[in-house]
Motif scaffolding. Sequence first.
Motif, mmCIF file in Angstrom:
data_model
loop_
_atom_site.group_PDB
_atom_site.id
_atom_site.type_symbol
_atom_site.label_atom_id
_atom_site.label_comp_id
_atom_site.label_asym_id
_atom_site.label_seq_id
_atom_site.Cartn_x
_atom_site.Cartn_y
_atom_site.Cartn_z
ATOM 1 N N VAL A 80 0.858 -1.186 0.000
ATOM 2 C CA VAL A 80 0.000 0.000 0.000
ATOM 3 C C VAL A 80 0.896 1.239 0.000
ATOM 4 C CG1 VAL A 80 -1.928 -1.133 1.178
ATOM 5 C CG2 VAL A 80 -0.148 -0.015 2.526
ATOM 6 N N ILE A 81 0.319 2.374 -0.298
ATOM 7 C CA ILE A 81 1.079 3.622 -0.341
ATOM 8 C C ILE A 81 1.296 4.194 1.058
ATOM 9 C CG2 ILE A 81 1.080 6.004 -1.201
ATOM 10 C CD1 ILE A 81 1.600 3.927 -3.351
ATOM 11 N N ILE A 82 0.288 4.111 1.916
ATOM 12 C CA ILE A 82 0.382 4.640 3.275
ATOM 13 C C ILE A 82 0.547 3.481 4.257
ATOM 14 C CG2 ILE A 82 -0.772 5.952 5.096
ATOM 15 C CD1 ILE A 82 -0.031 7.684 2.729
ATOM 16 N N HIS A 83 1.575 3.561 5.071
ATOM 17 C CA HIS A 83 1.827 2.546 6.101
ATOM 18 C C HIS A 83 1.614 3.193 7.460
ATOM 19 C CE1 HIS A 83 3.617 -0.147 3.130
ATOM 20 N NE2 HIS A 83 4.127 0.948 2.612
ATOM 21 N N LEU A 84 0.951 2.487 8.350
ATOM 22 C CA LEU A 84 0.739 2.987 9.706
ATOM 23 C C LEU A 84 1.846 2.430 10.590
ATOM 24 C CD1 LEU A 84 -3.131 2.527 9.973
ATOM 25 C CD2 LEU A 84 -1.844 4.582 9.326
ATOM 26 N N LEU A 85 2.637 3.335 11.156
ATOM 27 C CA LEU A 85 3.757 2.941 12.015
ATOM 28 C C LEU A 85 3.496 3.415 13.431
ATOM 29 C CD1 LEU A 85 6.805 3.899 9.757
ATOM 30 C CD2 LEU A 85 5.711 1.666 9.998
ATOM 31 N N ASP A 86 3.639 2.512 14.380
ATOM 32 C CA ASP A 86 3.497 2.874 15.787
ATOM 33 C C ASP A 86 4.857 3.286 16.319
ATOM 34 O OD1 ASP A 86 0.745 2.333 15.965
ATOM 35 O OD2 ASP A 86 1.154 0.186 16.156
ATOM 36 N N VAL A 87 4.967 4.558 16.704
ATOM 37 C CA VAL A 87 6.222 5.115 17.211
ATOM 38 C C VAL A 87 5.910 5.911 18.473
ATOM 39 C CG1 VAL A 87 8.174 6.640 16.707
ATOM 40 C CG2 VAL A 87 7.161 5.280 14.866
ATOM 41 N N LEU A 112 1.788 6.869 13.137
ATOM 42 C CA LEU A 112 2.162 7.811 12.085
ATOM 43 C C LEU A 112 1.810 7.239 10.719
ATOM 44 C CD1 LEU A 112 5.752 8.725 13.349
ATOM 45 C CD2 LEU A 112 3.603 9.928 13.819
ATOM 46 N N GLU A 113 1.250 8.081 9.858
ATOM 47 C CA GLU A 113 1.010 7.703 8.470
ATOM 48 C C GLU A 113 2.286 8.006 7.696
ATOM 49 O OE1 GLU A 113 -2.443 9.630 6.910
ATOM 50 O OE2 GLU A 113 -3.810 8.367 8.062
ATOM 51 N N HIS A 166 13.815 5.656 1.768
ATOM 52 C CA HIS A 166 13.323 6.869 2.412
ATOM 53 C C HIS A 166 11.950 6.567 3.034
ATOM 54 C CE1 HIS A 166 16.189 8.736 -0.363
ATOM 55 N NE2 HIS A 166 16.108 9.825 0.352
ATOM 56 N N ALA A 167 11.722 7.099 4.190
ATOM 57 C CA ALA A 167 10.393 7.109 4.788
ATOM 58 C C ALA A 167 9.923 8.549 4.752
ATOM 59 C CB ALA A 167 10.426 6.586 6.221
ATOM 60 N N VAL A 168 8.713 8.766 4.267
ATOM 61 C CA VAL A 168 8.201 10.128 4.065
ATOM 62 C C VAL A 168 6.944 10.298 4.885
ATOM 63 C CG1 VAL A 168 7.375 11.785 2.371
ATOM 64 C CG2 VAL A 168 9.126 10.109 1.721
ATOM 65 N N GLN A 169 6.913 11.371 5.641
ATOM 66 C CA GLN A 169 5.724 11.687 6.430
ATOM 67 C C GLN A 169 5.335 13.134 6.126
ATOM 68 O OE1 GLN A 169 6.174 11.684 10.664
ATOM 69 N NE2 GLN A 169 3.988 11.618 10.997
ATOM 70 N N VAL A 170 4.104 13.328 5.760
ATOM 71 C CA VAL A 170 3.609 14.678 5.526
ATOM 72 C C VAL A 170 3.303 15.304 6.891
ATOM 73 C CG1 VAL A 170 1.807 16.072 4.467
ATOM 74 C CG2 VAL A 170 2.663 14.025 3.284
ATOM 75 N N VAL A 171 3.864 16.474 7.104
ATOM 76 C CA VAL A 171 3.631 17.182 8.372
ATOM 77 C C VAL A 171 3.009 18.519 8.116
ATOM 78 C CG1 VAL A 171 5.455 15.997 9.624
ATOM 79 C CG2 VAL A 171 5.974 18.111 8.425
#
Length: 166
Positions: A138-145, A150-151, A161-166
Amino acid sequence: MSALANRPFAKMNGIGNEIVVVDLRDEKAPVTPDDARAVASHVPYDQLMLLQPARLPGTDAFVRIYNNDGSESGACGNGMRCVASQMFAGTDRNGLTFETRAGLLNCWRGPEAGLFTVDMGEPRFLPAEIPFLADEDVIIHLLDVADETLETSVVSMGNPHAVQVV
């Protein structure tokens, strides 16, 4: 003794990345992860870009890329622009082709002095190609941090690269 001992190098800034470029095209000795870590302890860098003899016809060099922890990267766009700057210096050439672990990368002189373009190829989004452990493609991965979910999206352009829109 390391192939990097007593070698001239250029330390450059590639849009915030500290890049060290070492030309080893005349050197056959191997460079190890320990060698790369040793350099980082004396000359801090993000990527160590080693120019080694060309292995494929039509290429200008094989570029081996180390991160400061001694791990290898397949490609680094900011670092390749630094390599291009060094390789174009003193020539009238407008294009170069380098082999990296990520494949062939073409570089060109930019429209203004000191600007260089690198074709990094197609981005890879599938977790297995990055590599990134995921239950599904999938394009969006849910990561528990740290008690927060975090999406995050992942992409590789030769390095993950891990990319997060902020």
